[in-house]
Design a protein around this motif. Sequence first.
Motif, PDB file in Angstrom:
ATOM      1  N   VAL A   1       4.450 -13.732   1.042  1.00 53.22           N
ATOM      2  CA  VAL A   1       5.026 -12.390   0.883  1.00 53.22           C
ATOM      3  C   VAL A   1       4.542 -11.710  -0.391  1.00 53.22           C
ATOM      4  O   VAL A   1       4.050 -10.572  -0.346  1.00 53.22           O
ATOM      5  CB  VAL A   1       6.574 -12.452   0.914  1.00 53.22           C
ATOM      6  CG1 VAL A   1       7.181 -11.142   0.468  1.00 53.22           C
ATOM      7  CG2 VAL A   1       7.061 -12.809   2.300  1.00 53.22           C
ATOM      8  N   VAL A   2       4.663 -12.365  -1.520  1.00 47.34           N
ATOM      9  CA  VAL A   2       4.308 -11.729  -2.796  1.00 47.34           C
ATOM     10  C   VAL A   2       2.809 -11.439  -2.888  1.00 47.34           C
ATOM     11  O   VAL A   2       2.422 -10.299  -3.173  1.00 47.34           O
ATOM     12  CB  VAL A   2       4.818 -12.560  -3.994  1.00 47.34           C
ATOM     13  CG1 VAL A   2       4.260 -12.024  -5.313  1.00 47.34           C
ATOM     14  CG2 VAL A   2       6.343 -12.554  -4.024  1.00 47.34           C
ATOM     15  N   PRO A   3       1.928 -12.421  -2.643  1.00 50.10           N
ATOM     16  CA  PRO A   3       0.506 -12.102  -2.782  1.00 50.10           C
ATOM     17  C   PRO A   3       0.025 -11.025  -1.813  1.00 50.10           C
ATOM     18  O   PRO A   3      -0.789 -10.169  -2.191  1.00 50.10           O
ATOM     19  CB  PRO A   3      -0.219 -13.423  -2.541  1.00 50.10           C
ATOM     20  CG  PRO A   3       0.798 -14.412  -2.149  1.00 50.10           C
ATOM     21  CD  PRO A   3       2.146 -13.832  -2.369  1.00 50.10           C
ATOM     22  N   ALA A   4       0.533 -11.017  -0.598  1.00 47.71           N
ATOM     23  CA  ALA A   4       0.096 -10.000   0.363  1.00 47.71           C
ATOM     24  C   ALA A   4       0.587  -8.612  -0.044  1.00 47.71           C
ATOM     25  O   ALA A   4      -0.150  -7.625   0.066  1.00 47.71           O
ATOM     26  CB  ALA A   4       0.590 -10.355   1.762  1.00 47.71           C
ATOM     27  N   THR A   5       1.810  -8.523  -0.531  1.00 51.45           N
ATOM     28  CA  THR A   5       2.356  -7.235  -0.972  1.00 51.45           C
ATOM     29  C   THR A   5       1.581  -6.698  -2.174  1.00 51.45           C
ATOM     30  O   THR A   5       1.193  -5.522  -2.207  1.00 51.45           O
ATOM     31  CB  THR A   5       3.848  -7.379  -1.312  1.00 51.45           C
ATOM     32  OG1 THR A   5       4.545  -7.875  -0.161  1.00 51.45           O
ATOM     33  CG2 THR A   5       4.450  -6.064  -1.744  1.00 51.45           C
ATOM     34  N   VAL A   6       1.336  -7.557  -3.150  1.00 49.46           N
ATOM     35  CA  VAL A   6       0.589  -7.150  -4.346  1.00 49.46           C
ATOM     36  C   VAL A   6      -0.843  -6.758  -3.971  1.00 49.46           C
ATOM     37  O   VAL A   6      -1.382  -5.774  -4.497  1.00 49.46           O
ATOM     38  CB  VAL A   6       0.623  -8.258  -5.415  1.00 49.46           C
ATOM     39  CG1 VAL A   6      -0.309  -7.954  -6.572  1.00 49.46           C
ATOM     40  CG2 VAL A   6       2.057  -8.448  -5.915  1.00 49.46           C
TER      41      VAL A   6
ATOM     42  N   ASP B   1       0.188   4.827 -11.931  1.00 51.14           N
ATOM     43  CA  ASP B   1       0.540   3.475 -12.388  1.00 51.14           C
ATOM     44  C   ASP B   1       1.565   2.812 -11.465  1.00 51.14           C
ATOM     45  O   ASP B   1       2.683   2.492 -11.878  1.00 51.14           O
ATOM     46  CB  ASP B   1       1.071   3.512 -13.825  1.00 51.14           C
ATOM     47  CG  ASP B   1       0.051   4.066 -14.806  1.00 51.14           C
ATOM     48  OD1 ASP B   1      -1.154   3.772 -14.615  1.00 51.14           O
ATOM     49  OD2 ASP B   1       0.454   4.771 -15.732  1.00 51.14           O
ATOM     50  N   PRO B   2       1.192   2.559 -10.224  1.00 48.86           N
ATOM     51  CA  PRO B   2       2.166   2.102  -9.237  1.00 48.86           C
ATOM     52  C   PRO B   2       2.453   0.604  -9.218  1.00 48.86           C
ATOM     53  O   PRO B   2       3.353   0.170  -8.512  1.00 48.86           O
ATOM     54  CB  PRO B   2       1.507   2.495  -7.921  1.00 48.86           C
ATOM     55  CG  PRO B   2       0.043   2.310  -8.196  1.00 48.86           C
ATOM     56  CD  PRO B   2      -0.121   2.797  -9.627  1.00 48.86           C
ATOM     57  N   MET B   3       1.734  -0.206  -9.988  1.00 48.57           N
ATOM     58  CA  MET B   3       1.853  -1.647  -9.813  1.00 48.57           C
ATOM     59  C   MET B   3       3.221  -2.202 -10.207  1.00 48.57           C
ATOM     60  O   MET B   3       3.663  -3.204  -9.638  1.00 48.57           O
ATOM     61  CB  MET B   3       0.729  -2.389 -10.525  1.00 48.57           C
ATOM     62  CG  MET B   3      -0.635  -2.207  -9.848  1.00 48.57           C
ATOM     63  SD  MET B   3      -0.654  -2.501  -8.053  1.00 48.57           S
ATOM     64  CE  MET B   3      -0.293  -4.246  -7.980  1.00 48.57           C
TER      65      MET B   3
ATOM     66  N   GLY C   1      -1.832  -5.406  -1.189  1.00 46.58           N
ATOM     67  CA  GLY C   1      -1.782  -4.060  -0.615  1.00 46.58           C
ATOM     68  C   GLY C   1      -1.702  -2.988  -1.687  1.00 46.58           C
ATOM     69  O   GLY C   1      -2.360  -1.953  -1.600  1.00 46.58           O
ATOM     70  N   GLY C   2      -0.909  -3.229  -2.728  1.00 48.82           N
ATOM     71  CA  GLY C   2      -0.839  -2.283  -3.836  1.00 48.82           C
ATOM     72  C   GLY C   2      -2.166  -2.156  -4.561  1.00 48.82           C
ATOM     73  O   GLY C   2      -2.595  -1.060  -4.912  1.00 48.82           O
TER      74      GLY C   2
ATOM     75  N   TYR D   1       0.838  -1.203   0.000  1.00 51.83           N
ATOM     76  CA  TYR D   1       0.000   0.000   0.000  1.00 51.83           C
ATOM     77  C   TYR D   1       0.877   1.259   0.000  1.00 51.83           C
ATOM     78  O   TYR D   1       0.658   2.193  -0.774  1.00 51.83           O
ATOM     79  CB  TYR D   1      -0.923  -0.020   1.217  1.00 51.83           C
ATOM     80  CG  TYR D   1      -1.980   1.035   1.215  1.00 51.83           C
ATOM     81  CD1 TYR D   1      -3.249   0.759   0.712  1.00 51.83           C
ATOM     82  CD2 TYR D   1      -1.735   2.308   1.720  1.00 51.83           C
ATOM     83  CE1 TYR D   1      -4.245   1.730   0.717  1.00 51.83           C
ATOM     84  CE2 TYR D   1      -2.717   3.280   1.717  1.00 51.83           C
ATOM     85  CZ  TYR D   1      -3.973   2.983   1.220  1.00 51.83           C
ATOM     86  OH  TYR D   1      -4.948   3.945   1.213  1.00 51.83           O
ATOM     87  N   VAL D   2       1.874   1.272   0.872  1.00 47.63           N
ATOM     88  CA  VAL D   2       2.779   2.428   0.956  1.00 47.63           C
ATOM     89  C   VAL D   2       3.522   2.615  -0.366  1.00 47.63           C
ATOM     90  O   VAL D   2       3.640   3.728  -0.878  1.00 47.63           O
ATOM     91  CB  VAL D   2       3.771   2.254   2.129  1.00 47.63           C
ATOM     92  CG1 VAL D   2       4.921   3.248   2.046  1.00 47.63           C
ATOM     93  CG2 VAL D   2       3.047   2.385   3.457  1.00 47.63           C
TER      94      VAL D   2
END
Length: 136
Positions: free
Chosen positions: A113-118, A74-76, A120-121, A65-66
């Motif tokens: 790690v990856v799915p949770a980070t994505v 276009d932050p992804m 949040g974005g 998210y941060v």
Amino acid sequence: MARIGRAIVAVVAGAAVWAALWIGGTQAAMATVPEMLPRDQPVTHLGALLGLILYSLPLSVLAGYVTATVAGKDPMAAVWALAVLQLILGIIAETSAWSLTPAWYHIVFLALVVPATVYGGRVRVRRRPAQAAYLA
């Protein structure tokens, strides 16, 4: 070039948020319940292991998210870069601490790690149109 610089800052910001909260939270937990989370000794308490995994999830979501917030438009791509960086750093950390926790812990921790980070974005990206309409 400014966009790449902003993306780099966004990734660093997300990683810093995750690391600061992880280190602070785990240090606090070790001080509070040293019998469950002993320093430099194997962690075998199921509740402590599950607690660490559950603690890592909102941290990864917040880091994504941060990163999306700081990246701007276009932050992804920046969020994915953070997710990959977090996975690489996680592999290094989990490998170095392999003997301190069971194998299943390392696998589950890294798998989330990856799915949770994505996620949040993506939450941040979905909120943008609603915030723009609210501010208009």
